[in-house]
Design an enzyme around this catalytic site. Structure first.
Site, PDB file in Angstrom:
ATOM      1  N   HIS A  47     -19.176  -4.529  14.885  1.00 41.45           N
ATOM      2  CA  HIS A  47     -18.651  -5.669  13.964  1.00 41.45           C
ATOM      3  C   HIS A  47     -19.969  -6.303  13.450  1.00 41.45           C
ATOM      4  CE1 HIS A  47     -16.376  -8.701  12.057  1.00 41.45           C
ATOM      5  NE2 HIS A  47     -17.236  -9.706  12.348  1.00 41.45           N
ATOM      6  N   HIS A  97     -15.833  -7.498   7.325  1.00 46.66           N
ATOM      7  CA  HIS A  97     -16.634  -6.399   8.332  1.00 46.66           C
ATOM      8  C   HIS A  97     -17.297  -5.451   7.678  1.00 46.66           C
ATOM      9  CE1 HIS A  97     -16.158  -3.520  12.175  1.00 46.66           C
ATOM     10  NE2 HIS A  97     -16.663  -3.042  11.151  1.00 46.66           N
ATOM     11  N   HIS A  99     -18.578  -2.725   4.974  1.00 43.33           N
ATOM     12  CA  HIS A  99     -18.141  -1.378   4.494  1.00 43.33           C
ATOM     13  C   HIS A  99     -18.621  -1.133   3.300  1.00 43.33           C
ATOM     14  CE1 HIS A  99     -15.350  -4.867   2.864  1.00 43.33           C
ATOM     15  NE2 HIS A  99     -15.111  -4.071   2.100  1.00 43.33           N
TER      16      HIS A  99
HETATM   17  P1  5GP Z   1     -13.731  -5.670  -0.245  1.00 43.17           P
HETATM   18  O1  5GP Z   1     -13.107  -6.405  -1.227  1.00 43.17           O
HETATM   19  O2  5GP Z   1     -13.938  -6.560   1.080  1.00 43.17           O
HETATM   20  O3  5GP Z   1     -15.014  -5.130  -0.591  1.00 43.17           O
HETATM   21  O4  5GP Z   1     -12.767  -4.490   0.152  1.00 43.17           O
HETATM   22  C1  5GP Z   1     -11.823  -4.512   1.027  1.00 43.17           C
HETATM   23  C2  5GP Z   1     -10.933  -3.468   0.662  1.00 43.17           C
HETATM   24  O5  5GP Z   1     -10.227  -3.310   1.880  1.00 43.17           O
HETATM   25  C3  5GP Z   1      -9.904  -3.545  -0.396  1.00 43.17           C
HETATM   26  O6  5GP Z   1     -10.344  -2.561  -1.288  1.00 43.17           O
HETATM   27  C4  5GP Z   1      -8.520  -3.610  -0.029  1.00 43.17           C
HETATM   28  O7  5GP Z   1      -7.680  -2.655  -0.639  1.00 43.17           O
HETATM   29  C5  5GP Z   1      -8.631  -2.778   1.493  1.00 43.17           C
HETATM   30  N1  5GP Z   1      -7.906  -3.391   2.394  1.00 43.17           N
HETATM   31  C6  5GP Z   1      -7.282  -4.370   2.833  1.00 43.17           C
HETATM   32  N2  5GP Z   1      -6.323  -4.388   3.767  1.00 43.17           N
HETATM   33  C7  5GP Z   1      -6.334  -3.102   4.091  1.00 43.17           C
HETATM   34  C8  5GP Z   1      -5.663  -2.313   5.139  1.00 43.17           C
HETATM   35  O8  5GP Z   1      -4.698  -2.971   5.852  1.00 43.17           O
HETATM   36  N3  5GP Z   1      -5.675  -0.979   5.307  1.00 43.17           N
HETATM   37  C9  5GP Z   1      -6.631  -0.417   4.387  1.00 43.17           C
HETATM   38  N4  5GP Z   1      -6.635   0.906   4.632  1.00 43.17           N
HETATM   39  N5  5GP Z   1      -7.309  -0.911   3.403  1.00 43.17           N
HETATM   40  C10 5GP Z   1      -7.224  -2.289   3.415  1.00 43.17           C
HETATM   41 ZN    ZN Z   2     -14.814  -6.274  12.537  1.00 42.34          ZN
END
Ligand code: 5GP
Ligand code: ZN
Length: 107
Positions: A47, A97, A99
């Site tokens: 994490h 987290h 990614h």
């Molecule tokens: P960020 O905006 O933080 O870069 O991207 C987070 C990503 O996580 C988004 O593209 C969103 O669609 C994805 N996401 C959010 N909740 C979940 C979930 O419960 N499962 C999966 N597989 N993706 C998720």
């Molecule tokens: Zn985490």
């Protein structure tokens, strides 16, 4: 593990995800709201909240994530991809987290 963290819960299999790949260091799963024909999320098992929290001793995870992206590219027969990190609320980060989004096109 941070049990308030959505992606730690996915790592712990408390929340289901379509897992494409997993090893001791990373997990690759499909984004729930795909923005491209292939939309994977590549996360370290450790994490780390944001890209700005990556320390010297964690730096190798970044190059490892690139290697995993190359492997997925070949495995999924991609013709092109974008590897994207959103960092911080102002940078569009919603899950704290670390990614990388792998957006891929097959044709
Ligand atoms: P960020 O905006 O933080 O870069 O991207 C987070 C990503 O996580 C988004 O593209 C969103 O669609 C994805 N996401 C959010 N909740 C979940 C979930 O419960 N499962 C999966 N597989 N993706 C998720
Ligand atoms: Zn985490």
């Amino acid at each position: 593990m941070d049990m308030n963290c959505l992606f730690c819960k996915i790592l712990d299999k408390q929340i289901p995800a379509k897992i494409e790949y997993e090893d001791d260091n990373v997990m690759v799963f499909h984004d729930i709201n795909p923005k491209a024909p292939v939309h994977l999320l590549i996360i370290p098992k450790k994490h780390i909240a944001t890209m700005m929290d990556v320390t010297e001793e964690d730096l190798s995870i970044i190059s490892y994530i690139h290697k995993i992206a190359q492997e997925q590219y070949h495995k999924l027969g991609l013709k092109g991809m974008r590897l994207i990190n959103n960092c911080g609320e102002k940078g569009g980060q919603e899950v704290f987290h670390l990614h990388y989004h792998l957006l891929g096109w097959t044709e």
